[in-house]
Design a protein around this motif. Structure first.
Motif, short mmCIF file in Angstrom:
data_model
loop_
_atom_site.label_atom_id
_atom_site.label_comp_id
_atom_site.label_asym_id
_atom_site.label_seq_id
_atom_site.Cartn_x
_atom_site.Cartn_y
_atom_site.Cartn_z
N VAL A 33 26.60 5.92 -6.94
CA VAL A 33 27.65 5.15 -7.60
C VAL A 33 28.78 6.08 -8.05
N ALA A 34 28.41 7.21 -8.61
CA ALA A 34 29.40 8.19 -9.06
C ALA A 34 30.04 8.89 -7.86
N VAL A 35 31.30 9.25 -8.01
CA VAL A 35 32.03 9.94 -6.95
C VAL A 35 32.70 11.17 -7.55
N TRP A 36 32.49 12.31 -6.91
CA TRP A 36 33.15 13.54 -7.33
C TRP A 36 34.25 13.85 -6.32
N LYS A 37 35.49 13.79 -6.75
CA LYS A 37 36.61 14.14 -5.89
C LYS A 37 37.69 14.83 -6.71
N GLY A 38 38.34 15.81 -6.10
CA GLY A 38 39.48 16.48 -6.71
C GLY A 38 39.18 17.07 -8.06
#
Length: 247
Positions: A117-122
């Motif tokens: 569910v969590a997204v790691w970006k930038g």
């Protein structure tokens, strides 16, 4: 009561009788928040196995000095355990890192699983990774660990498969697996890998890829655990059957 531990960049060439100065945020927290005083005894660790015992000889707002009375080198605990942790939502990621560190995991690998569910970006990815590292650092100090865990960068599924292939024993926690974790044969040494899926579960493709690279799909029991606690339960079950926990 066990002495409090503080982390320093290095203890190389430090000997009994030497002064060691701790500076920056580490010292500020000790002196201002914890109210460290001259004469107190404590532990200094470099996170790589060397631990110094000493007595505080001077304090300032952002620094304190310790006179070392004893130095001890600890071998790295074996078998070495790596946990691949699928990204949980909210603060459950930090909870997973905290308990995995306390139990003695050597490496923690954040993983962008298909159903995470969590997204790691930038910028968010950099902040989240830094938070995991900070959580591991503080938990390692609390647990008085001589060897502090490494938090690797965010891994892809292909990179997790490569880690599984390099491990001596790799397991994937899966509620529908038929083989119990307790049935696995474990080495007294070597590298163990535990893969923990996300809240939404693992996909068939992910499981198939990891199994192709030598991992074994296992179940812990009849209960379905949260992703933030499944890893610590699995590692505890594994370590209870190794020399690290007195077997």
């Amino acid at each position: 009561m066990t002495l409090p531990q503080h982390l320093v960049p290095t203890l190389d060439s430090v000997r009994a009788g030497d002064p060691v100065t701790v500076e920056g945020d580490e010292a500020h927290h000790a002196v201002v928040v914890r109210r460290l005083r001259v004469g107190e005894r404590l532990l200094l660790a470099d996170g790589l196995g060397r631990v110094a015992t000493g007595e505080v000889s001077a304090t300032a707002k952002r620094a304190f000095t310790v006179t070392v009375t004893d130095i001890e080198d600890h071998p790295e605990p074996r078998p070495r355990v790596t946990v691949v942790q699928a990204l949980p939502k909210g603060e459950r990621g930090e909870l997973a890192v905290e308990v995995l560190t306390e139990i003695g995991v050597a490496r923690i690998v954040p993983w962008a699983a298909a159903r995470s569910v969590a997204v790691w970006k930038g910028e968010r990815a950099a902040k989240a990774h830094a938070k995991w590292r900070s959580t591991a650092r503080e938990a390692a100090k609390q647990a008085r660990r001589a060897w502090h865990p490494e938090v690797l960068p965010l891994a892809t599924t292909a990179e997790v498969a490569a880690l599984a292939g390099a491990a001596d024993v790799a397991v994937v926690l899966h509620e529908d697996a038929t083989e119990p974790l307790a049935a696995l044969a474990l080495p007294a040494d070597g590298d163990l890998l535990v893969v923990v899926g996300p809240e939404g579960g693992l996909t068939d493709d992910e499981i198939g890829l990891f199994v192709e690279h030598g991992a074994v799909a296992v179940r812990l029991g009849t209960e379905v655990l949260r992703t933030s606690t499944a890893g610590v339960a699995a590692v505890a079950a594994l370590l209870s059957r190794t020399p690290r926990w007195g077997v």
